[in-house]
Design an enzyme around this catalytic site. Structure first.
Site, mmCIF file in Angstrom:
data_model
loop_
_atom_site.group_PDB
_atom_site.id
_atom_site.type_symbol
_atom_site.label_atom_id
_atom_site.label_comp_id
_atom_site.label_asym_id
_atom_site.label_seq_id
_atom_site.Cartn_x
_atom_site.Cartn_y
_atom_site.Cartn_z
ATOM 1 N N CYS A 171 0.827 -1.067 -0.097
ATOM 2 C CA CYS A 171 -0.037 0.087 0.130
ATOM 3 C C CYS A 171 0.874 1.243 -0.182
ATOM 4 O O CYS A 171 0.529 2.086 -0.805
ATOM 5 C CB CYS A 171 -0.911 0.063 1.191
ATOM 6 S SG CYS A 171 -0.356 -0.559 2.742
ATOM 7 N N HIS A 173 -3.281 6.185 4.640
ATOM 8 C CA HIS A 173 -1.971 6.429 4.959
ATOM 9 C C HIS A 173 -1.504 7.663 4.286
ATOM 10 O O HIS A 173 -1.768 8.059 3.191
ATOM 11 C CB HIS A 173 -1.026 5.184 3.986
ATOM 12 C CG HIS A 173 -1.122 3.813 4.549
ATOM 13 N ND1 HIS A 173 -1.931 3.428 5.614
ATOM 14 C CD2 HIS A 173 -0.706 2.843 4.241
ATOM 15 C CE1 HIS A 173 -1.882 2.163 5.763
ATOM 16 N NE2 HIS A 173 -1.075 1.737 5.013
HETATM 17 N N1 LIG Z 1 -5.057 -3.793 4.594
HETATM 18 C C1 LIG Z 1 -4.517 -3.006 3.800
HETATM 19 O O1 LIG Z 1 -4.351 -2.002 3.897
HETATM 20 C C2 LIG Z 1 -3.717 -4.072 2.858
HETATM 21 C C3 LIG Z 1 -3.102 -3.156 1.875
HETATM 22 C C4 LIG Z 1 -2.446 -3.968 0.933
HETATM 23 C C5 LIG Z 1 -2.353 -5.231 0.979
HETATM 24 N N2 LIG Z 1 -2.836 -5.866 1.825
HETATM 25 C C6 LIG Z 1 -3.009 -7.519 1.944
HETATM 26 O O2 LIG Z 1 -4.120 -8.059 1.789
HETATM 27 C C7 LIG Z 1 -4.340 -9.242 2.345
HETATM 28 C C8 LIG Z 1 -5.579 -9.255 3.321
HETATM 29 O O3 LIG Z 1 -5.488 -8.271 4.106
HETATM 30 P P1 LIG Z 1 -6.767 -7.720 5.119
HETATM 31 O O4 LIG Z 1 -6.375 -6.343 5.620
HETATM 32 O O5 LIG Z 1 -8.020 -7.759 4.436
HETATM 33 O O6 LIG Z 1 -6.655 -8.859 6.156
HETATM 34 P P2 LIG Z 1 -8.053 -9.319 6.986
HETATM 35 O O7 LIG Z 1 -9.007 -8.409 7.517
HETATM 36 O O8 LIG Z 1 -7.326 -10.092 8.192
HETATM 37 O O9 LIG Z 1 -8.620 -10.504 6.205
HETATM 38 C C9 LIG Z 1 -8.156 -11.662 5.804
HETATM 39 C C10 LIG Z 1 -8.846 -12.452 4.873
HETATM 40 O O10 LIG Z 1 -8.312 -13.574 4.577
HETATM 41 C C11 LIG Z 1 -9.122 -14.680 4.754
HETATM 42 N N3 LIG Z 1 -8.304 -16.042 5.094
HETATM 43 C C12 LIG Z 1 -7.432 -16.008 6.197
HETATM 44 N N4 LIG Z 1 -6.822 -17.153 6.224
HETATM 45 C C13 LIG Z 1 -7.532 -17.772 5.091
HETATM 46 C C14 LIG Z 1 -7.431 -19.393 4.750
HETATM 47 N N5 LIG Z 1 -6.544 -20.382 5.276
HETATM 48 N N6 LIG Z 1 -8.165 -19.669 3.652
HETATM 49 C C15 LIG Z 1 -8.924 -18.690 2.959
HETATM 50 N N7 LIG Z 1 -9.073 -17.550 3.469
HETATM 51 C C16 LIG Z 1 -8.198 -17.175 4.462
HETATM 52 C C17 LIG Z 1 -9.973 -14.423 5.736
HETATM 53 O O11 LIG Z 1 -10.911 -15.219 5.962
HETATM 54 P P3 LIG Z 1 -11.715 -15.687 7.451
HETATM 55 O O12 LIG Z 1 -12.495 -14.510 7.566
HETATM 56 O O13 LIG Z 1 -12.474 -16.891 6.741
HETATM 57 O O14 LIG Z 1 -10.598 -16.014 8.102
HETATM 58 C C18 LIG Z 1 -10.310 -12.856 5.562
HETATM 59 O O15 LIG Z 1 -11.332 -13.053 4.487
HETATM 60 C C19 LIG Z 1 -3.073 -9.409 3.290
HETATM 61 O O16 LIG Z 1 -2.092 -10.167 2.643
HETATM 62 C C20 LIG Z 1 -2.431 -8.229 3.282
HETATM 63 O O17 LIG Z 1 -1.043 -7.795 3.440
HETATM 64 C C21 LIG Z 1 -3.753 -5.259 2.952
#
Ligand SMILES: NC(=O)c1ccc[n+]([C@@H]2O[C@H](COP(=O)([O-])OP(=O)(O)OC[C@H]3O[C@@H](n4cnc5c(N)ncnc54)[C@H](OP(=O)(O)O)[C@@H]3O)[C@@H](O)[C@H]2O)c1
Length: 342
Positions: A130, A242
């Protein structure tokens, strides 16, 4: 005509935003599926006027889709993206798992759209970090004009960058300050409410953190390997959005007037820069927006050609979900994959 799309991580902070943006930009979709871990099976996810039932990644048949928007973390992506790509769909992955793989393009559509032609090498495209996305979106038009030599950047990153758990922790600790909840740090290394933490991701041997390393190597891969980047990444008690303070040194002449003129015309950038009380953008104002906002453009008089500026972007949108959807739009516009009849 439309594409069959699966959103993996659909219950998460980024996944939910992906659903909203796909609908907002009217991406051509014939079928849409919400996928997450087994524990979320059956959970209802909204997509426009529809309600989707979340499906278990282990049981989902990925051969029936064209595009997979993946935001389920690095470990899930390492385990699944290659397998899914081998079945035919193109995976657009939000994690850091594939970003530096030589056969995986790392794309910010305003910066290096032609990299999309490498999508078929592994059927995986990586979405950058990000903090990198908003920075290179601003640097690219300035680099084209006057060749950037060096960038010194300090970030002020919201807790949404650490997912839903990060947002919950700020909320709980804020309430706890008034005696109503748990203020023990769990997701972050120190209390985040009413504090700032100069540490995001793990420490590397040279003393930089992995978040800082990502900003360096990703800028090199997306924009230009000759640009020196010196980052400091800091977590701040902001829910979403951010901010970055960026100092830029150029090879050729550049000043605040030229920079302002260039950035006003730049795709994905909005300049809000009045030298008066409130004449700049703060993170709370960028939430829900597509653009990366630039304010406080001024000369750095300590070097021959230098400027400093302030830049703010919605990290769940341009920093994650929006950039991923824009990559899907690029696949469509360039005809890298073909839409199927609805
Ligand atoms: N937040 C940001 O600003 C941002 C920016 C760039 C990139 N990212 C990246 O995007 C990704 C997700 O981030 P987020 O912020 O959305 O995280 P989050 O809110 O913690 O959500 C994680 C998601 O992944 C799913 N998940 C976890 N374990 C899993 C598994 N074994 N199989 C299938 N699905 C699974 C979860 O499903 P359940 O609810 O079923 O556990 C949930 O839908 C990460 O790699 C993060 O680094 C985030």
């Amino acid at each position: 005509m439309g594409y069959r799309v699966a959103v993996v991580g659909a219950t998460g902070a980024v996944g939910r935003e992906m659903m909203t943006i796909l609908e907002e930009v009217k991406f051509p979709i014939s079928e849409i599926y919400a996928v997450a871990s087994r524990k979320s099976m059956g959970i209802e996810i909204s997509f426009g006027t529809k309600t989707l039932k979340c499906q278990d990644i282990e049981q989902f048949d990925f051969s029936k889709v064209d595009i997979v928007l993946m935001s389920a973390g690095g470990d899930v992506s390492k385990a699944w993206s290659e397998k899914i790509g081998a079945l035919g769909p193109i995976v657009i992955d939000n994690s850091s798992a594939w970003r530096m793989h030589p056969e995986v393009p790392l794309i910010v559509p305003e910066v290096n759209p032609d990299a999309v032609w490498d999508a078929k090498k592994k059927n995986i495209i990586a979405n950058p970090n990000c903090s990198t996305i908003q920075m290179v979106t601003v640097l690219k038009p300035l680099h084209d004009a006057a060749q950037i030599k060096r960038v010194v950047v300090s970030t002020y990153q919201s807790v949404a960058g650490a997912g839903k758990a990060g947002m919950d922790e700020l909320w709980d600790q804020t309430k706890a300050i008034y005696g109503m909840g748990d203020k023990e740090p769990k997701k972050f290394t120190k209390q985040i409410a009413f504090n700032v933490i100069p540490h995001i991701d793990v420490f590397m041997e040279d003393g930089y953190t992995k978040e800082e390393w990502k900003m360096i190597v990703e800028t090199h891969k997306i924009l230009d390997p000759t640009i020196d980047v010196v980052p400091t990444c800091v977590r701040v008690p902001v829910f979403v959005g951010h901010s970055e303070s960026i100092n830029i040194e150029f090879e050729s002449p550049m000043d605040e007037h030229l920079a302002r003129e260039i950035l006003r015309e730049a795709p994905g950038v909005a300049v809000v820069d009045k030298r008066e009380n409130g004449g700049y953008i703060s993170p709370i104002e960028c939430v829900g927006e597509f653009d990366t906002f630039v304010s406080r453009i001024r000369n750095d008089t300590t070097v021959p050609h230098g400027i400093s500026l302030w830049c703010v972007s919605d990290n769940l949108r341009k920093g994650a979900a929006l950039n991923a959807v824009q990559i899907a739009q690029l696949l469509d516009e360039r005809g890298v994959i073909a839409a199927v009849a609805a």
